[in-house]
Design a protein around this motif. Structure first.
Motif, PDB file in Angstrom:
ATOM      1  N   THR A  31       0.826  -1.221   0.000  1.00 53.55           N
ATOM      2  CA  THR A  31       0.000   0.000   0.000  1.00 53.55           C
ATOM      3  C   THR A  31       0.859   1.269   0.000  1.00 53.55           C
ATOM      4  N   ARG A  36       3.178   6.236  -2.906  1.00 59.94           N
ATOM      5  CA  ARG A  36       4.380   6.687  -3.620  1.00 59.94           C
ATOM      6  C   ARG A  36       4.052   7.029  -5.072  1.00 59.94           C
ATOM      7  N   ARG A 106      -6.427   9.452   1.475  1.00 61.28           N
ATOM      8  CA  ARG A 106      -6.477   8.162   2.159  1.00 61.28           C
ATOM      9  C   ARG A 106      -7.795   7.445   1.877  1.00 61.28           C
ATOM     10  N   ASP A 128      -1.808   1.394   8.226  1.00 58.98           N
ATOM     11  CA  ASP A 128      -3.170   1.398   8.796  1.00 58.98           C
ATOM     12  C   ASP A 128      -3.977   0.189   8.333  1.00 58.98           C
ATOM     13  N   ARG A 177       9.593  11.043   8.679  1.00 60.93           N
ATOM     14  CA  ARG A 177       8.435  10.232   8.267  1.00 60.93           C
ATOM     15  C   ARG A 177       7.771   9.558   9.462  1.00 60.93           C
ATOM     16  N   ASP A 181       3.920  10.181  10.002  1.00 56.19           N
ATOM     17  CA  ASP A 181       3.055   8.996   9.896  1.00 56.19           C
ATOM     18  C   ASP A 181       2.372   8.674  11.236  1.00 56.19           C
ATOM     19  N   ARG A 184      -0.176  12.080  12.351  1.00 62.74           N
ATOM     20  CA  ARG A 184      -1.191  12.704  11.494  1.00 62.74           C
ATOM     21  C   ARG A 184      -2.579  12.459  12.084  1.00 62.74           C
TER      22      ARG A 184
END
Ligand code: DC
Length: 228
Positions: A31, A36, A106, A128, A177, A181, A184
């Motif tokens: 995912t 990306r 998302r 997630d 990151r 990550d 957020r």
């Protein structure tokens, strides 16, 4: 059967997920590669990284596809174009977390991931999967490793890909990151309550795959589930 693998960058998730999927003859769904691919489009279209509306528009108008090759490798298609290696470039790595933190992006990606996962047995890796994408996954793992070890793995990987990056670059990118990550607002990286925590700091890839396979077989009724 759906197997969810989450964890931070550099913990070994994708290598393990890919091998596991191959052994089980399951579909492998990376995912992160989807976020990306969208980031590549954002950069190629020279879209400002803060222009959320335009990025969401790009996400709705893009076709992102994952093709599982018979040798276990994965091809990532963006609007029909093979971008498998382009999406590993440092510029993509630098901005992908900013794209992935947009709630509407998302929502679009999760919908696509669910559709792909529902096509059959699948191993999905991401941030997630066990918490949001497939909260009812048959098996959930949270793969982790010490920060220094994760940096060292990512550094070796980048050098292996011929990228000119320093250890410090990789370290600050990973810290950045991890921060975005995990903090957020929408679907932050976290271990699902029912996920099995695996610390891979001192384990080889084979040892991790083995550990996961044992856990998967525990709950499987058939004596030898699919394993090659
Ligand atoms: O696993 P990776 O490094 O290729 O992922 C790239 C980025 O995509 C990562 O920094 C966070 C984001 N991502 C995400 O938010 N949710 C996912 N399910 C997978 C990746």
């Amino acid at each position: 059967m759906i197997i969810a693998i989450d964890g931070p960058a550099g913990a070994g998730k994708s290598t393990v997920a890919k091998l596991l999927a191959k052994k089980l003859r399951f579909l492998y769904i990376d995912t992160g590669a989807m976020y990306r691919a969208l980031t590549l489009k954002v950069l190629e279209t020279k879209t400002n990284i803060n222009n959320t509306d335009r990025i969401v528009e790009l996400a709705s108008n893009s076709s992102i596809n994952l093709i599982n090759n018979s040798d276990g490798s994965l091809k990532i298609l963006l609007d029909g174009r093979d971008v498998s290696s382009d999406i590993r470039q440092p510029a993509i790595t630098q901005f992908v977390s900013d794209v992935a933190k947009i709630g509407e992006v998302r929502r679009i990606m999760v919908e696509l991931q669910r559709k792909l996962g529902q096509e059959g047995d699948a191993v999905l890796d991401g941030r997630d999967i066990g918490t949001v994408v497939f909260p009812n996954a048959d098996k959930k793992f949270y793969i982790d490793a010490d920060f220094k070890e994760r940096v060292s793995r990512r550094f070796k990987e980048s050098v292996g890909l011929g990228q000119k990056v320093s250890f410090e670059d990789v370290s600050s990118d990973l810290a950045n990151r991890d921060n975005i990550d995990s903090n957020r607002k929408v679907a932050p990286l976290k271990k699902a309550d029912d996920a099995i925590y695996v610390d891979t700091t001192s384990l080889s890839i084979e040892e991790v795959v083995d550990k996961l396979l044992k856990e998967i077989q525990k709950n499987d009724q058939s004596p030898n589930p699919n394993i090659e």
